[in-house]
Design a protein around this motif. Structure first.
Motif, PDB file in Angstrom:
ATOM      1  N   HIS A   1     -19.564  -4.108 -70.919  1.00  0.00           N
ATOM      2  CA  HIS A   1     -20.139  -3.162 -69.966  1.00  0.00           C
ATOM      3  C   HIS A   1     -21.114  -3.890 -69.044  1.00  0.00           C
ATOM      4  N   GLY A   2     -20.714  -5.075 -68.629  1.00  0.00           N
ATOM      5  CA  GLY A   2     -21.539  -5.872 -67.724  1.00  0.00           C
ATOM      6  C   GLY A   2     -20.785  -6.295 -66.483  1.00  0.00           C
ATOM      7  N   LEU A   3     -19.629  -6.899 -66.657  1.00  0.00           N
ATOM      8  CA  LEU A   3     -18.867  -7.411 -65.516  1.00  0.00           C
ATOM      9  C   LEU A   3     -18.319  -6.294 -64.639  1.00  0.00           C
ATOM     10  N   GLU A   4     -17.696  -5.289 -65.250  1.00  0.00           N
ATOM     11  CA  GLU A   4     -17.024  -4.263 -64.454  1.00  0.00           C
ATOM     12  C   GLU A   4     -17.990  -3.385 -63.666  1.00  0.00           C
ATOM     13  N   THR A   5     -19.259  -3.334 -64.088  1.00  0.00           N
ATOM     14  CA  THR A   5     -20.247  -2.499 -63.394  1.00  0.00           C
ATOM     15  C   THR A   5     -21.214  -3.318 -62.546  1.00  0.00           C
ATOM     16  N   SER A   6     -21.018  -4.624 -62.477  1.00  0.00           N
ATOM     17  CA  SER A   6     -21.950  -5.500 -61.758  1.00  0.00           C
ATOM     18  C   SER A   6     -21.839  -5.323 -60.249  1.00  0.00           C
TER      19      SER A   6
ATOM     20  N   HIS B   1     -23.996   0.938 -62.746  1.00  0.00           N
ATOM     21  CA  HIS B   1     -24.229   0.846 -64.188  1.00  0.00           C
ATOM     22  C   HIS B   1     -24.328   2.239 -64.805  1.00  0.00           C
ATOM     23  N   LEU B   2     -23.863   2.361 -66.021  1.00  0.00           N
ATOM     24  CA  LEU B   2     -24.027   3.587 -66.781  1.00  0.00           C
ATOM     25  C   LEU B   2     -25.439   3.655 -67.342  1.00  0.00           C
ATOM     26  N   ASP B   3     -25.884   4.850 -67.665  1.00  0.00           N
ATOM     27  CA  ASP B   3     -27.203   5.016 -68.261  1.00  0.00           C
ATOM     28  C   ASP B   3     -27.158   4.636 -69.733  1.00  0.00           C
ATOM     29  N   VAL B   4     -28.203   3.971 -70.197  1.00  0.00           N
ATOM     30  CA  VAL B   4     -28.234   3.494 -71.578  1.00  0.00           C
ATOM     31  C   VAL B   4     -28.144   4.645 -72.582  1.00  0.00           C
ATOM     32  N   LEU B   5     -28.662   5.827 -72.222  1.00  0.00           N
ATOM     33  CA  LEU B   5     -28.584   6.963 -73.136  1.00  0.00           C
ATOM     34  C   LEU B   5     -27.151   7.456 -73.289  1.00  0.00           C
TER      35      LEU B   5
ATOM     36  N   GLY C   1     -30.450  -9.030 -77.376  1.00  0.00           N
ATOM     37  CA  GLY C   1     -29.678  -8.031 -76.647  1.00  0.00           C
ATOM     38  C   GLY C   1     -30.253  -7.856 -75.253  1.00  0.00           C
ATOM     39  N   LEU C   2     -29.541  -8.311 -74.232  1.00  0.00           N
ATOM     40  CA  LEU C   2     -29.989  -8.231 -72.843  1.00  0.00           C
ATOM     41  C   LEU C   2     -29.389  -6.996 -72.184  1.00  0.00           C
ATOM     42  N   MET C   3     -30.239  -6.141 -71.621  1.00  0.00           N
ATOM     43  CA  MET C   3     -29.770  -4.923 -70.972  1.00  0.00           C
ATOM     44  C   MET C   3     -30.262  -4.890 -69.537  1.00  0.00           C
ATOM     45  N   PRO C   4     -29.355  -4.674 -68.562  1.00  0.00           N
ATOM     46  CA  PRO C   4     -29.755  -4.723 -67.145  1.00  0.00           C
ATOM     47  C   PRO C   4     -30.677  -3.569 -66.771  1.00  0.00           C
ATOM     48  N   ALA C   5     -31.571  -3.836 -65.821  1.00  0.00           N
ATOM     49  CA  ALA C   5     -32.559  -2.834 -65.423  1.00  0.00           C
ATOM     50  C   ALA C   5     -31.911  -1.573 -64.876  1.00  0.00           C
ATOM     51  N   ALA C   6     -30.795  -1.710 -64.151  1.00  0.00           N
ATOM     52  CA  ALA C   6     -30.123  -0.542 -63.587  1.00  0.00           C
ATOM     53  C   ALA C   6     -29.521   0.350 -64.664  1.00  0.00           C
TER      54      ALA C   6
ATOM     55  N   VAL D   1     -34.019  -6.501 -74.829  1.00  0.00           N
ATOM     56  CA  VAL D   1     -34.965  -6.758 -73.749  1.00  0.00           C
ATOM     57  C   VAL D   1     -34.356  -6.309 -72.428  1.00  0.00           C
ATOM     58  N   LEU D   2     -35.190  -5.767 -71.538  1.00  0.00           N
ATOM     59  CA  LEU D   2     -34.766  -5.360 -70.202  1.00  0.00           C
ATOM     60  C   LEU D   2     -34.803  -6.571 -69.285  1.00  0.00           C
ATOM     61  N   CYS D   3     -33.797  -6.714 -68.421  1.00  0.00           N
ATOM     62  CA  CYS D   3     -33.754  -7.890 -67.555  1.00  0.00           C
ATOM     63  C   CYS D   3     -33.073  -7.551 -66.238  1.00  0.00           C
ATOM     64  N   GLU D   4     -33.308  -8.386 -65.237  1.00  0.00           N
ATOM     65  CA  GLU D   4     -32.567  -8.283 -63.991  1.00  0.00           C
ATOM     66  C   GLU D   4     -31.154  -8.794 -64.221  1.00  0.00           C
ATOM     67  N   GLU D   5     -30.209  -8.269 -63.454  1.00  0.00           N
ATOM     68  CA  GLU D   5     -28.815  -8.605 -63.673  1.00  0.00           C
ATOM     69  C   GLU D   5     -28.538 -10.099 -63.563  1.00  0.00           C
ATOM     70  N   THR D   6     -29.197 -10.767 -62.639  1.00  0.00           N
ATOM     71  CA  THR D   6     -28.918 -12.188 -62.410  1.00  0.00           C
ATOM     72  C   THR D   6     -30.123 -13.078 -62.698  1.00  0.00           C
ATOM     73  N   ARG D   7     -31.131 -12.541 -63.420  1.00  0.00           N
ATOM     74  CA  ARG D   7     -32.300 -13.355 -63.797  1.00  0.00           C
ATOM     75  C   ARG D   7     -32.705 -12.978 -65.214  1.00  0.00           C
ATOM     76  N   TRP D   8     -32.146 -13.692 -66.175  1.00  0.00           N
ATOM     77  CA  TRP D   8     -32.409 -13.389 -67.570  1.00  0.00           C
ATOM     78  C   TRP D   8     -33.606 -14.193 -68.075  1.00  0.00           C
TER      79      TRP D   8
END
Length: 252
Positions: free
Chosen positions: A108-113, A2-6, A67-72, A87-94
Protein backbone atom coordinates in the motif's frame (compact mmCIF):
# COMPACT_ATOMS: atom_id res chain seq x y z
CA UNK A 1 -4.06 9.14 -3.18
CA UNK A 2 -3.29 7.44 0.12
CA UNK A 3 -5.89 5.61 2.15
CA UNK A 4 -6.55 6.62 5.74
CA UNK A 5 -4.70 4.57 8.33
CA UNK A 6 -7.95 3.95 10.25
CA UNK A 7 -9.59 2.41 7.17
CA UNK A 8 -6.57 0.17 6.67
CA UNK A 9 -6.54 -0.85 10.32
CA UNK A 10 -10.26 -1.63 10.30
CA UNK A 11 -9.96 -3.75 7.16
CA UNK A 12 -6.98 -5.85 8.25
CA UNK A 13 -7.80 -6.25 11.93
CA UNK A 14 -11.59 -5.98 12.20
CA UNK A 15 -12.99 -7.82 9.17
CA UNK A 16 -12.80 -11.50 8.35
CA UNK A 17 -11.86 -10.73 4.74
CA UNK A 18 -9.03 -8.47 5.87
CA UNK A 19 -7.66 -11.10 8.23
CA UNK A 20 -7.82 -13.70 5.45
CA UNK A 21 -5.95 -11.33 3.09
CA UNK A 22 -3.38 -10.59 5.79
CA UNK A 23 -2.77 -14.28 6.39
CA UNK A 24 -2.46 -15.13 2.68
CA UNK A 25 0.06 -12.38 1.94
CA UNK A 26 2.02 -12.87 5.18
CA UNK A 27 2.39 -16.59 4.52
CA UNK A 28 3.80 -15.78 1.08
CA UNK A 29 6.27 -13.27 2.55
CA UNK A 30 7.47 -15.69 5.25
CA UNK A 31 7.84 -18.37 2.58
CA UNK A 32 10.24 -16.09 0.74
CA UNK A 33 11.93 -14.69 3.85
CA UNK A 34 11.85 -17.13 6.80
CA UNK A 35 11.27 -15.38 10.12
CA UNK A 36 13.84 -17.45 12.03
CA UNK A 37 17.51 -18.26 11.66
CA UNK A 38 20.86 -16.89 12.83
CA UNK A 39 21.17 -14.44 9.91
CA UNK A 40 17.96 -12.62 10.88
CA UNK A 41 19.29 -11.84 14.36
CA UNK A 42 21.61 -9.17 13.01
CA UNK A 43 19.23 -7.63 10.46
CA UNK A 44 17.02 -4.55 10.32
CA UNK A 45 13.61 -5.22 8.78
CA UNK A 46 11.48 -2.25 7.69
CA UNK A 47 8.05 -1.89 6.14
CA UNK A 48 6.64 1.11 4.28
CA UNK A 49 3.04 2.09 3.52
CA UNK A 50 0.83 -0.20 5.57
CA UNK A 51 3.12 -3.21 5.81
CA UNK A 52 2.91 -3.75 9.58
CA UNK A 53 0.55 -6.77 9.27
CA UNK A 54 3.42 -8.53 7.49
CA UNK A 55 6.14 -7.55 9.99
CA UNK A 56 4.87 -9.35 13.09
CA UNK A 57 6.72 -12.66 12.40
CA UNK A 58 10.04 -10.77 12.46
CA UNK A 59 9.56 -8.97 15.78
CA UNK A 60 11.02 -11.77 17.88
CA UNK A 61 14.20 -12.58 15.97
CA UNK A 62 15.23 -9.50 13.95
CA UNK A 63 17.65 -7.01 15.45
CA UNK A 64 15.29 -4.14 14.68
CA UNK A 65 11.83 -3.80 13.07
CA UNK A 66 10.53 -0.43 11.81
CA UNK A 67 7.07 0.38 10.45
CA UNK A 68 7.17 3.48 8.22
CA UNK A 69 3.81 5.12 7.49
CA UNK A 70 3.45 8.08 5.07
CA UNK A 71 2.13 11.37 6.42
CA UNK A 72 -0.70 11.48 3.87
CA UNK A 73 -1.95 8.15 5.25
CA UNK A 74 -1.43 8.71 8.95
CA UNK A 75 0.19 6.55 11.61
CA UNK A 76 -1.02 4.24 14.36
CA UNK A 77 0.84 2.65 17.28
CA UNK A 78 2.04 -0.83 16.45
CA UNK A 79 2.28 -3.58 17.62
CA UNK A 80 -0.55 -3.60 20.15
CA UNK A 81 0.57 -4.39 23.67
CA UNK A 82 4.27 -4.02 22.89
CA UNK A 83 6.74 -1.13 22.55
CA UNK A 84 5.83 0.98 19.52
CA UNK A 85 7.99 0.59 16.38
CA UNK A 86 5.88 2.58 13.90
CA UNK A 87 6.83 6.08 12.79
CA UNK A 88 5.27 8.82 10.64
CA UNK A 89 7.41 9.95 7.71
CA UNK A 90 7.39 11.90 4.48
CA UNK A 91 6.89 9.75 1.41
CA UNK A 92 10.36 10.41 0.00
CA UNK A 93 12.28 11.35 3.19
CA UNK A 94 12.49 8.52 5.67
CA UNK A 95 14.15 8.96 9.09
CA UNK A 96 16.66 6.19 8.40
CA UNK A 97 20.36 6.51 7.64
CA UNK A 98 21.56 5.47 4.21
CA UNK A 99 22.23 1.75 3.85
CA UNK A 100 20.83 0.77 7.27
CA UNK A 101 18.02 -1.59 6.15
CA UNK A 102 18.63 -5.24 5.30
CA UNK A 103 15.06 -6.24 4.37
CA UNK A 104 12.30 -3.88 3.18
CA UNK A 105 8.62 -4.65 2.56
CA UNK A 106 6.45 -2.14 0.69
CA UNK A 107 2.66 -2.65 0.69
CA UNK A 108 0.00 0.00 0.00
CA UNK A 109 2.85 2.32 -0.90
CA UNK A 110 3.69 2.17 -4.60
CA UNK A 111 0.18 2.15 -6.05
CA UNK A 112 -0.90 5.19 -3.99
CA UNK A 113 2.32 7.21 -4.34
CA UNK A 114 2.27 10.69 -5.84
CA UNK A 115 5.89 10.30 -6.96
CA UNK A 116 6.70 6.66 -7.66
CA UNK A 117 10.21 7.27 -9.02
CA UNK A 118 11.25 9.31 -5.97
CA UNK A 119 9.77 6.69 -3.63
CA UNK A 120 11.77 3.96 -5.35
CA UNK A 121 14.89 6.10 -5.02
CA UNK A 122 14.27 6.34 -1.26
CA UNK A 123 13.88 2.56 -1.08
CA UNK A 124 17.24 2.24 -2.85
CA UNK A 125 18.89 4.73 -0.49
CA UNK A 126 17.96 3.03 2.78
CA UNK A 127 18.85 -0.50 1.63
CA UNK A 128 22.38 -1.65 2.30
CA UNK A 129 24.52 -3.38 -0.35
CA UNK A 130 23.06 -6.82 -0.96
CA UNK A 131 19.83 -5.82 0.80
CA UNK A 132 16.51 -7.10 -0.47
CA UNK A 133 13.04 -5.62 -0.88
CA UNK A 134 9.57 -7.00 -1.52
CA UNK A 135 7.17 -4.81 -3.50
CA UNK A 136 3.55 -5.92 -3.07
CA UNK A 137 1.05 -4.23 -5.42
CA UNK A 138 -2.50 -4.85 -6.71
CA UNK A 139 -2.58 -7.06 -9.79
CA UNK A 140 -4.17 -5.24 -12.72
CA UNK A 141 -5.53 -8.54 -14.10
CA UNK A 142 -6.83 -9.82 -10.75
CA UNK A 143 -10.24 -9.64 -9.07
CA UNK A 144 -9.22 -7.31 -6.24
CA UNK A 145 -8.08 -4.24 -8.21
CA UNK A 146 -11.52 -3.39 -9.70
CA UNK A 147 -13.25 -3.66 -6.28
CA UNK A 148 -13.26 -0.52 -4.13
CA UNK A 149 -14.52 -2.43 -1.11
CA UNK A 150 -10.92 -3.31 -0.14
CA UNK A 151 -7.67 -1.28 0.00
CA UNK A 152 -6.41 -3.04 -3.14
CA UNK A 153 -9.06 -1.25 -5.22
CA UNK A 154 -7.40 2.16 -4.79
CA UNK A 155 -4.45 3.68 -6.58
CA UNK A 156 -2.67 2.38 -9.66
CA UNK A 157 -2.58 -1.42 -10.14
CA UNK A 158 0.36 -3.04 -11.92
CA UNK A 159 1.09 -5.89 -14.27
CA UNK A 160 4.08 -8.08 -13.54
CA UNK A 161 5.99 -6.54 -16.44
CA UNK A 162 5.29 -2.97 -15.32
CA UNK A 163 6.51 -3.68 -11.80
CA UNK A 164 9.63 -5.41 -13.13
CA UNK A 165 10.45 -2.45 -15.40
CA UNK A 166 9.94 0.05 -12.58
CA UNK A 167 12.35 -1.88 -10.36
CA UNK A 168 14.98 -2.08 -13.10
CA UNK A 169 14.73 1.65 -13.87
CA UNK A 170 15.29 2.35 -10.19
CA UNK A 171 18.53 0.34 -10.13
CA UNK A 172 17.23 -2.83 -8.48
CA UNK A 173 17.89 -6.37 -9.69
CA UNK A 174 14.65 -8.41 -9.89
CA UNK A 175 15.16 -11.80 -8.24
CA UNK A 176 11.79 -13.56 -7.97
CA UNK A 177 8.21 -12.73 -8.86
CA UNK A 178 5.24 -14.50 -7.33
CA UNK A 179 1.64 -13.75 -6.33
CA UNK A 180 -0.92 -14.17 -3.57
CA UNK A 181 -4.57 -13.58 -2.69
CA UNK A 182 -6.50 -16.00 -4.88
CA UNK A 183 -9.86 -15.85 -3.12
CA UNK A 184 -12.41 -13.33 -4.48
CA UNK A 185 -12.85 -10.09 -2.48
CA UNK A 186 -16.02 -11.45 -0.93
CA UNK A 187 -17.23 -11.55 2.66
CA UNK A 188 -19.15 -14.78 2.06
CA UNK A 189 -18.37 -17.49 4.55
CA UNK A 190 -17.60 -20.14 1.91
CA UNK A 191 -14.69 -18.17 0.44
CA UNK A 192 -13.33 -17.16 3.82
CA UNK A 193 -13.34 -20.70 5.19
CA UNK A 194 -11.66 -22.12 2.09
CA UNK A 195 -9.10 -19.33 1.62
CA UNK A 196 -6.09 -21.50 2.53
CA UNK A 197 -7.12 -24.10 -0.05
CA UNK A 198 -7.52 -21.47 -2.78
CA UNK A 199 -4.06 -20.10 -2.04
CA UNK A 200 -2.52 -23.54 -2.54
CA UNK A 201 -4.52 -24.27 -5.69
CA UNK A 202 -4.05 -20.80 -7.17
CA UNK A 203 -0.27 -20.88 -6.82
CA UNK A 204 -0.04 -24.20 -8.64
CA UNK A 205 -2.69 -23.66 -11.33
CA UNK A 206 -3.14 -20.01 -12.26
CA UNK A 207 0.11 -18.33 -11.22
CA UNK A 208 -0.12 -14.53 -11.34
CA UNK A 209 -3.16 -14.36 -13.63
CA UNK A 210 -5.96 -14.70 -11.05
CA UNK A 211 -4.05 -13.40 -8.01
CA UNK A 212 -5.07 -10.25 -6.16
CA UNK A 213 -1.51 -9.03 -5.61
CA UNK A 214 1.85 -9.34 -7.32
CA UNK A 215 4.94 -9.82 -5.14
CA UNK A 216 8.33 -8.88 -6.58
CA UNK A 217 11.57 -9.57 -4.73
CA UNK A 218 14.53 -7.39 -5.71
CA UNK A 219 18.10 -6.96 -4.52
CA UNK A 220 20.43 -3.99 -4.34
CA UNK A 221 23.71 -4.78 -6.04
CA UNK A 222 26.44 -2.16 -5.78
CA UNK A 223 29.13 -2.89 -8.34
CA UNK A 224 32.64 -1.52 -7.98
CA UNK A 225 33.92 0.57 -10.86
CA UNK A 226 36.08 -1.53 -13.19
CA UNK A 227 39.76 -0.66 -13.28
CA UNK A 228 40.70 0.45 -16.78
CA UNK A 229 44.37 -0.15 -16.08
CA UNK A 230 45.25 3.23 -17.58
CA UNK A 231 46.94 4.47 -14.44
CA UNK A 232 49.28 1.51 -14.18
CA UNK A 233 50.20 1.72 -17.84
CA UNK A 234 51.03 5.39 -17.65
CA UNK A 235 53.21 4.91 -14.58
CA UNK A 236 55.34 2.29 -16.32
CA UNK A 237 58.40 3.66 -18.23
CA UNK A 238 58.26 3.47 -22.00
CA UNK A 239 60.46 0.72 -23.38
CA UNK A 240 60.49 1.83 -26.99
CA UNK A 241 63.82 3.69 -26.59
CA UNK A 242 65.61 0.98 -24.59
CA UNK A 243 69.13 0.39 -25.90
CA UNK A 244 69.37 3.78 -27.59
CA UNK A 245 72.64 5.62 -26.99
CA UNK A 246 72.31 8.99 -25.36
CA UNK A 247 73.64 11.76 -27.66
CA UNK A 248 77.00 13.18 -26.60
CA UNK A 249 78.27 16.54 -27.84
CA UNK A 250 81.54 16.42 -29.74
CA UNK A 251 84.42 18.57 -28.50
CA UNK A 252 85.29 21.50 -30.74
Amino acid sequence: MHLDVLDLRNFYYRTQLGRAAQRAIRDKVVGLWPATGPALAGQTVAGYGFAVPLLRPYLEHARRVIGLMPAAQGVMPWPAGQPNVSVLCEETRWPIETGRVDRLIVMHGLETSDNTEALMAECWRVLGPGGRALFIVPNRAGLWAPSESTPFGFGKPFTGGQLDQLARRSGFVPERQTAALYIPPSHRRFWLRSSAMWERVGTKVSGVLAAGVIVLEVSKQVHSRPDSGLGSKVRRPLSILEGAVKPVSKPI
